[in-house]
Design an enzyme around this catalytic site. Structure first.
Site, PDB file in Angstrom:
ATOM      1  N   TYR A 287       0.849  -1.188   0.000  1.00 41.95           N
ATOM      2  CA  TYR A 287       0.000   0.000   0.000  1.00 41.95           C
ATOM      3  C   TYR A 287       0.887   1.240   0.000  1.00 41.95           C
ATOM      4  CZ  TYR A 287      -3.419   3.493   1.507  1.00 41.95           C
ATOM      5  OH  TYR A 287      -4.219   4.603   1.574  1.00 41.95           O
TER       6      TYR A 287
ATOM      7  N   ASP B  41       9.284   2.809  -0.367  1.00 42.29           N
ATOM      8  CA  ASP B  41       8.233   3.461   0.424  1.00 42.29           C
ATOM      9  C   ASP B  41       8.487   3.127   1.894  1.00 42.29           C
ATOM     10  OD1 ASP B  41       6.012   4.296   1.778  1.00 42.29           O
ATOM     11  OD2 ASP B  41       4.559   3.374   0.424  1.00 42.29           O
TER      12      ASP B  41
ATOM     13  N   LYS C 286       4.911   9.458   8.983  1.00 39.54           N
ATOM     14  CA  LYS C 286       4.687   8.954  10.334  1.00 39.54           C
ATOM     15  C   LYS C 286       5.732   9.450  11.332  1.00 39.54           C
ATOM     16  CE  LYS C 286       2.207   4.919   8.556  1.00 39.54           C
ATOM     17  NZ  LYS C 286       0.851   5.367   8.848  1.00 39.54           N
TER      18      LYS C 286
END
Length: 455
Positions: free
Chosen positions: A159, A260, A288
């Site tokens: 994702y 990623d 994050k």
């Protein structure tokens, strides 16, 4: 590892607890918000029941609107590596707040955080965004602009945010599709045109032969291969050495390799999975942890690629709130705390390994089959008896007993443990988790299994 000594540990014994306030808030939210939540995974759709509405968080604990406390293994889906409400992060945000919430102009903290990120990751230049989705879609635009090519490759179960070109899955043939080109993908969300999805080619994670075949057939058309170095959104999937070697062979085709690290960046090491696994990506994406829990994203890489970004180059990317001073302050405080504690990653790894072993013992005692994948402070307990003891591909992960997981999740929740409400997610350990939380968690796991909370 430390926690707030003023807070007692969550109870590991089952007992009734009110959810009246969460139920009332959920009903109100459903009237004004799609599904009652602002991100689908919060809805408890795959595990049932009412999502808990959180009132506060401190250390390793969440407290919901009904006053029930939980040991938290979500950590805001990864950012809270130091634990919730860390004093240094809170102080940094307060100091920044005294100067204003947003400027729409450059500030010193943007420079300082960029200097810190580039130094820790060995990256030449970095551009901040306000989310991981912005970071990945910007990196892909940059790859297309730099290479002059239009196709990208992603892996099933990886994702990379909700940009249109990334919300795709492989066709039924995976590598051969009777109705389309090799590797052709179909949208996995309404609203994504097939024409756009057709620019994304999809293959299987941890299948080096499939990746080699795709690159051999279409490498000259591919701008970039984007991947999660350690997958967290299909449950934790750990790359094999052969797959990592195949990823690096991609570069010979002229395609860029994009790591990623929105989830793994600064979580698995000070240089994320890239440093832990010895990766050499052309571009990386972060989020994050680099914002200390506030909305943030970033992408960066070699200078000759990053200099294609506007205003220096022809690839346009912008963000009104990018480099927000509060997020920059929180990120600086978090990364500085990580750098100042060289043993933190080893401690997190030890806790997570003990948690994994304890979960296996608890399940085995109840006769329940699970396979636990863990690396660093990331872990997924797949409810299945995987070949060779671990799950390595999206296809294998999809074979998990989701009903059994949902029942176990509810058993853990009732015993004060807030686990990720999906079989296909990672949980995250923080520096605020101690032996006290570990013992309570494993007591709850034993009790949940013994009470028949899983088949």
């Amino acid at each position: 590892m430390t926690r707030d000594a003023t807070l007692p540990p969550a109870s590991s014994s089952a007992g009734p607890s009110s959810t009246a306030q969460s139920q009332a808030l959920f009903a109100r939210a459903q009237a004004v918000t799609p599904g009652g939540v602002n991100s689908p995974v919060r809805a408890f759709k795959s595990v049932g029941g009412v999502p808990r509405f959180i009132a506060s968080a401190h250390g390793a604990y969440l407290t919901d609107a009904d006053g029930t406390r939980y040991i938290d293994y979500i950590g805001s889906w990864g950012p809270m590596i130091l634990g919730h409400d860390h004093p240094a992060v809170r102080e940094a945000i307060g100091t920044a707040l005294n100067g204003g919430t947003s400027f729409g102009a450059p500030s010193a903290r943007e420079v300082e955080l960029a200097e810190l990120v580039t130094r820790l990751t060995g990256t030449d230049k970095v551009r901040f965004t306000s989310s991981g989705t912005e970071a990945t879609m910007s990196a892909l635009r940059l790859a297309r602009g730099f290479t002059g090519r239009k196709f990208i490759v992603k892996f099933r179960g990886n994702y990379h945010g909700h940009a249109d070109g990334l919300l795709v899955e492989a066709g039924s043939g995976l590598m051969t599709n009777a109705d389309g080109p090799l590797g052709a993908a179909a949208p996995s969300s309404a609203g994504v045109p097939q024409e756009y999805a057709g620019l994304t080619l999809v293959t299987e994670y941890n299948d080096p032969a499939a990746l080699d075949a795709l690159i051999a057939a279409r490498g000259h058309e591919i701008a970039a291969v984007i991947f999660e170095p350690v997958v967290g959104n299909a449950g934790v999937l750990i790359p094999t050495p052969n797959f990592l070697a195949a990823l690096h062979r991609v570069k010979a085709s002229g395609a860029l390799l994009i790591a990623d690290e929105v989830m793994t960046g600064f979580r698995l090491s000070l240089n994320g999975a890239t440093g832990l696994l010895g990766l050499e990506p052309d571009l990386s994406c972060w989020g994050k942890i680099i914002g200390g829990g506030l909305p943030v994203g970033a992408y960066g890489g070699r200078a000759e690629i990053m200099e294609f970004v506007s205003p220096q180059g022809p690839v346009y990317q912008a963000g009104t709130l990018s480099g927000n001073p509060l997020a920059m302050a929180a990120g600086l405080a978090t990364l500085s705390a990580l750098e100042a504690d060289p043993d933190i990653y080893a401690r997190l790894d030890v806790y997570t390994a003990r948690l994994a072993a304890g979960l296996k013992d608890a399940a085995a005692a109840a006769g329940v089959a699970i396979s636990v994948n863990h690396i660093g402070s990331m872990l997924t307990a797949f409810h299945q008896d995987a070949p060779h003891g671990s799950v390595s591909t999206y296809t294998q992960a999809a074979g998990s007993d989701t009903a059994g997981f949902a029942a176990w999740f509810q058993g853990m929740l009732a015993r004060g443990i807030y686990w990720a409400p999906s079989q296909f997610e990672s949980i995250f350990v923080s520096a605020a988790h101690t032996d006290t939380e570990l013992a309570a968690t494993l007591d709850a796991a034993h009790a949940a299994y013994a009470a028949g909370q899983a088949p």
